[in-house]
Design a protein around this motif. Structure first.
Motif, PDB file in Angstrom:
ATOM      1  N   MET A  99      63.347  82.720  67.696  1.00 20.79           N
ATOM      2  CA  MET A  99      64.619  82.963  67.003  1.00 20.79           C
ATOM      3  C   MET A  99      65.057  84.404  67.190  1.00 20.79           C
ATOM      4  SD  MET A  99      64.108  80.932  63.400  1.00 20.79           S
ATOM      5  CE  MET A  99      65.765  81.137  62.751  1.00 20.79           C
ATOM      6  N   LYS A 100      66.380  84.610  67.233  1.00 19.42           N
ATOM      7  CA  LYS A 100      66.917  85.951  67.454  1.00 19.42           C
ATOM      8  C   LYS A 100      67.215  86.640  66.126  1.00 19.42           C
ATOM      9  CE  LYS A 100      69.170  84.825  71.828  1.00 19.42           C
ATOM     10  NZ  LYS A 100      70.466  84.700  72.517  1.00 19.42           N
ATOM     11  N   ALA A 101      66.613  87.809  65.945  1.00 16.52           N
ATOM     12  CA  ALA A 101      66.870  88.624  64.751  1.00 16.52           C
ATOM     13  C   ALA A 101      67.599  89.896  65.185  1.00 16.52           C
ATOM     14  CB  ALA A 101      65.562  88.985  64.072  1.00 16.52           C
ATOM     15  N   TYR A 102      68.658  90.235  64.468  1.00 15.47           N
ATOM     16  CA  TYR A 102      69.401  91.463  64.757  1.00 15.47           C
ATOM     17  C   TYR A 102      69.231  92.423  63.591  1.00 15.47           C
ATOM     18  CZ  TYR A 102      71.609  89.177  68.740  1.00 15.47           C
ATOM     19  OH  TYR A 102      71.834  88.546  69.944  1.00 15.47           O
ATOM     20  N   VAL A 103      68.921  93.687  63.920  1.00 12.92           N
ATOM     21  CA  VAL A 103      68.680  94.686  62.870  1.00 12.92           C
ATOM     22  C   VAL A 103      69.620  95.876  63.053  1.00 12.92           C
ATOM     23  CG1 VAL A 103      66.311  93.990  62.413  1.00 12.92           C
ATOM     24  CG2 VAL A 103      66.738  95.672  64.195  1.00 12.92           C
ATOM     25  N   PHE A 104      70.015  96.454  61.911  1.00 11.02           N
ATOM     26  CA  PHE A 104      71.067  97.469  61.892  1.00 11.02           C
ATOM     27  C   PHE A 104      70.572  98.748  61.214  1.00 11.02           C
ATOM     28  CE2 PHE A 104      72.860  93.318  62.269  1.00 11.02           C
ATOM     29  CZ  PHE A 104      73.937  93.464  63.135  1.00 11.02           C
ATOM     30  N   PRO A 105      70.686  99.896  61.903  1.00  2.61           N
ATOM     31  CA  PRO A 105      70.126 101.145  61.381  1.00  2.61           C
ATOM     32  C   PRO A 105      70.931 101.747  60.223  1.00  2.61           C
ATOM     33  CG  PRO A 105      71.307 101.583  63.405  1.00  2.61           C
ATOM     34  CD  PRO A 105      71.332 100.090  63.210  1.00  2.61           C
ATOM     35  N   GLY A 106      70.289 102.687  59.541  1.00  2.00           N
ATOM     36  CA  GLY A 106      70.926 103.383  58.420  1.00  2.00           C
ATOM     37  C   GLY A 106      71.182 104.842  58.735  1.00  2.00           C
ATOM     38  N   GLN A 107      71.426 105.606  57.694  1.00  2.00           N
ATOM     39  CA  GLN A 107      71.712 107.034  57.813  1.00  2.00           C
ATOM     40  C   GLN A 107      70.568 107.739  58.539  1.00  2.00           C
ATOM     41  OE1 GLN A 107      73.235 108.352  54.115  1.00  2.00           O
ATOM     42  NE2 GLN A 107      73.326 110.489  54.648  1.00  2.00           N
ATOM     43  N   GLY A 108      70.910 108.650  59.435  1.00  2.00           N
ATOM     44  CA  GLY A 108      69.889 109.352  60.208  1.00  2.00           C
ATOM     45  C   GLY A 108      69.919 108.953  61.672  1.00  2.00           C
ATOM     46  N   ALA A 109      70.584 107.816  61.977  1.00  2.00           N
ATOM     47  CA  ALA A 109      70.649 107.332  63.363  1.00  2.00           C
ATOM     48  C   ALA A 109      71.836 107.948  64.124  1.00  2.00           C
ATOM     49  CB  ALA A 109      70.766 105.811  63.375  1.00  2.00           C
ATOM     50  N   GLN A 110      72.662 108.719  63.438  1.00  2.00           N
ATOM     51  CA  GLN A 110      73.886 109.248  64.049  1.00  2.00           C
ATOM     52  C   GLN A 110      73.612 110.288  65.137  1.00  2.00           C
ATOM     53  OE1 GLN A 110      72.912 109.815  60.898  1.00  2.00           O
ATOM     54  NE2 GLN A 110      72.911 112.018  60.564  1.00  2.00           N
ATOM     55  N   PHE A 111      74.537 110.409  66.079  1.00  2.00           N
ATOM     56  CA  PHE A 111      74.457 111.463  67.100  1.00  2.00           C
ATOM     57  C   PHE A 111      75.877 111.828  67.531  1.00  2.00           C
ATOM     58  CE2 PHE A 111      74.379 107.425  69.351  1.00  2.00           C
ATOM     59  CZ  PHE A 111      75.260 107.627  70.416  1.00  2.00           C
ATOM     60  N   THR A 112      76.066 113.055  68.002  1.00  2.00           N
ATOM     61  CA  THR A 112      77.408 113.480  68.389  1.00  2.00           C
ATOM     62  C   THR A 112      77.852 112.697  69.628  1.00  2.00           C
ATOM     63  OG1 THR A 112      76.447 115.308  69.633  1.00  2.00           O
ATOM     64  CG2 THR A 112      77.219 115.811  67.437  1.00  2.00           C
ATOM     65  N   GLY A 113      79.105 112.289  69.608  1.00  2.00           N
ATOM     66  CA  GLY A 113      79.647 111.490  70.714  1.00  2.00           C
ATOM     67  C   GLY A 113      79.475 109.997  70.495  1.00  2.00           C
ATOM     68  N   MET A 114      78.869 109.600  69.362  1.00  2.00           N
ATOM     69  CA  MET A 114      78.596 108.177  69.118  1.00  2.00           C
ATOM     70  C   MET A 114      79.875 107.348  69.080  1.00  2.00           C
ATOM     71  SD  MET A 114      77.472 108.466  65.096  1.00  2.00           S
ATOM     72  CE  MET A 114      77.401 106.733  64.725  1.00  2.00           C
ATOM     73  N   GLY A 115      79.866 106.250  69.819  1.00  2.00           N
ATOM     74  CA  GLY A 115      81.002 105.330  69.819  1.00  2.00           C
ATOM     75  C   GLY A 115      82.095 105.656  70.822  1.00  2.00           C
ATOM     76  N   LYS A 116      82.026 106.828  71.453  1.00  2.00           N
ATOM     77  CA  LYS A 116      83.103 107.246  72.364  1.00  2.00           C
ATOM     78  C   LYS A 116      83.237 106.294  73.563  1.00  2.00           C
ATOM     79  CE  LYS A 116      85.099 111.312  74.514  1.00  2.00           C
ATOM     80  NZ  LYS A 116      84.910 112.698  74.954  1.00  2.00           N
ATOM     81  N   ASP A 117      82.110 105.913  74.138  1.00  2.00           N
ATOM     82  CA  ASP A 117      82.133 104.965  75.269  1.00  2.00           C
ATOM     83  C   ASP A 117      82.771 103.648  74.872  1.00  2.00           C
ATOM     84  OD1 ASP A 117      80.843 106.873  76.668  1.00  2.00           O
ATOM     85  OD2 ASP A 117      78.929 105.821  76.872  1.00  2.00           O
ATOM     86  N   LEU A 118      82.377 103.156  73.705  1.00  2.00           N
ATOM     87  CA  LEU A 118      82.946 101.897  73.205  1.00  2.00           C
ATOM     88  C   LEU A 118      84.462 101.998  73.091  1.00  2.00           C
ATOM     89  CD1 LEU A 118      80.649 100.813  70.205  1.00  2.00           C
ATOM     90  CD2 LEU A 118      81.149  99.457  72.231  1.00  2.00           C
ATOM     91  N   TYR A 119      84.912 103.095  72.489  1.00  2.00           N
ATOM     92  CA  TYR A 119      86.343 103.322  72.259  1.00  2.00           C
ATOM     93  C   TYR A 119      87.100 103.324  73.584  1.00  2.00           C
ATOM     94  CZ  TYR A 119      90.573 105.639  70.381  1.00  2.00           C
ATOM     95  OH  TYR A 119      91.864 105.946  70.015  1.00  2.00           O
ATOM     96  N   GLU A 120      86.535 103.986  74.577  1.00  2.76           N
ATOM     97  CA  GLU A 120      87.228 104.153  75.860  1.00  2.76           C
ATOM     98  C   GLU A 120      87.176 102.899  76.732  1.00  2.76           C
ATOM     99  OE1 GLU A 120      85.319 107.657  77.371  1.00  2.76           O
ATOM    100  OE2 GLU A 120      86.653 109.021  76.250  1.00  2.76           O
TER     101      GLU A 120
END
Length: 292
Positions: A1-22
């Motif tokens: 079975m497939k389990a998906y897990v999602f991180p909390g505070q502390g996983a952030q980094f500068t530039g995060m999400g920019k590739d997705l946005y573009e």
């Protein structure tokens, strides 16, 4: 079975999400919608801001949530087929949007409210958290109980790694006592306050009102919640556990163990970083892990 897990505070980094946005029109649309809902351009801080700016709780929590949820949505139904989900602390909100229990908009509003309420609670009393390595959970719990002041086990991350939380003076005393009890390390963490402890009670009260006023749906698959470490699908129960979560420990070790017992064979981390798949690997070396 497939389990998906999602991180909390502390996983952030500068530039995060920019590739997705573009690269994804859907991601761009959702990020812009988030800017409107929050009332400031969080994308500017995520894509171009400094590590210091990104570390502010009111920014960090929505930023990590957005990265996780938008990444899950851009994977599409062919690649994102959760049969069970879980999130670490803040990540529980990402998990609930990903499994359809919460809408994207409501999830973001609650995360923003949670971040601001926690920030306020942090300012009331000097409080902090510390990582304790190399001790049995029961020993950590006993040491916390023996300290004069508020200090509790807050994050059961993996065997031999537990985070404690509470009043600064009590946490400092507990760290010394942990070392005396045989801990390999007991070190204060660079956080703004005592998350998942009684010190978050004012934030819990504030968030409870917002959660009660929000519509939750029956999810497409169970969420293994931090508070119970067991599969939950009932919307009312999900809400109740989310409210308790702020002052209760994150039972991550127990959640992952239960997911494996219930048939999880591969854990995929959705969001910034690879902290959770690292923890999953330490909880059970046999299980397969991946990053989205």
């Amino acid at each position: 079975m497939k389990a998906y897990v999602f991180p909390g505070q502390g996983a952030q980094f500068t530039g995060m999400g920019k590739d997705l946005y573009e690269q994804s029109p859907l991601a761009k649309e959702l990020f812009e919608k988030a800017n409107e809902i929050l009332g400031f351009r969080i994308t500017d801080i995520m894509f171009e801001g400094t590590a210091e700016e990104l570390k502010e709780t009111k920014v960090t929590q929505p930023a990590v949530f957005l990265h996780s949820v938008i990444l899950a949505k851009t994977l599409g139904a062919d690649f994102f087929e959760p049969q069970m989900v879980a999130g670490h602390s803040l990540g529980e909100f990402s998990a609930l949007v990903a499994n359809g229990a919460l809408s994207f908009e409501d999830g973001l509003r609650l995360v923003s409210k949670r971040a601001l309420a926690m920030q306020k609670a942090c300012e009331i009393t000097p409080s902090t958290m510390a990582a304790v390595l190399g001790l049995e959970d029961s020993i950590v719990e006993d040491v916390c109980a023996s300290i004069n002041g508020v200090v509790v086990a807050a994050n059961y991350n993996c065997p031999g790694q537990l985070v404690i939380s509470g009043e600064t003076s009590a946490v400092e005393k507990a760290c010394e006592a942990m070392k005396a009890a045989g801990a390999k390390r007991a070190l204060l963490l660079p956080v703004g306050g005592a998350f998942h402890s009684p010190m978050m009670e004012p934030a819990r009260e504030e968030l409870a009102a917002a959660i009660e006023a929000t519509t939750f749906s029956t999810p497409i698959c169970p969420v293994y919640q931090n508070v119970t470490a067991s599969a939950v699908s009932d919307p009312e129960e999900i809400k109740e556990n989310l409210i308790i979560q702020l002052t209760a420990p994150v039972r991550w070790t127990q959640s992952v163990q239960q997911m494996i017992k219930d048939g999880a064979s591969i854990f995929t981390e959705v969001g910034p970083g690879k902290v959770l798949i690292g923890l999953v690997g330490k909880i059970d070396r046999e299980v397969a892990v991946a990053s989205a």
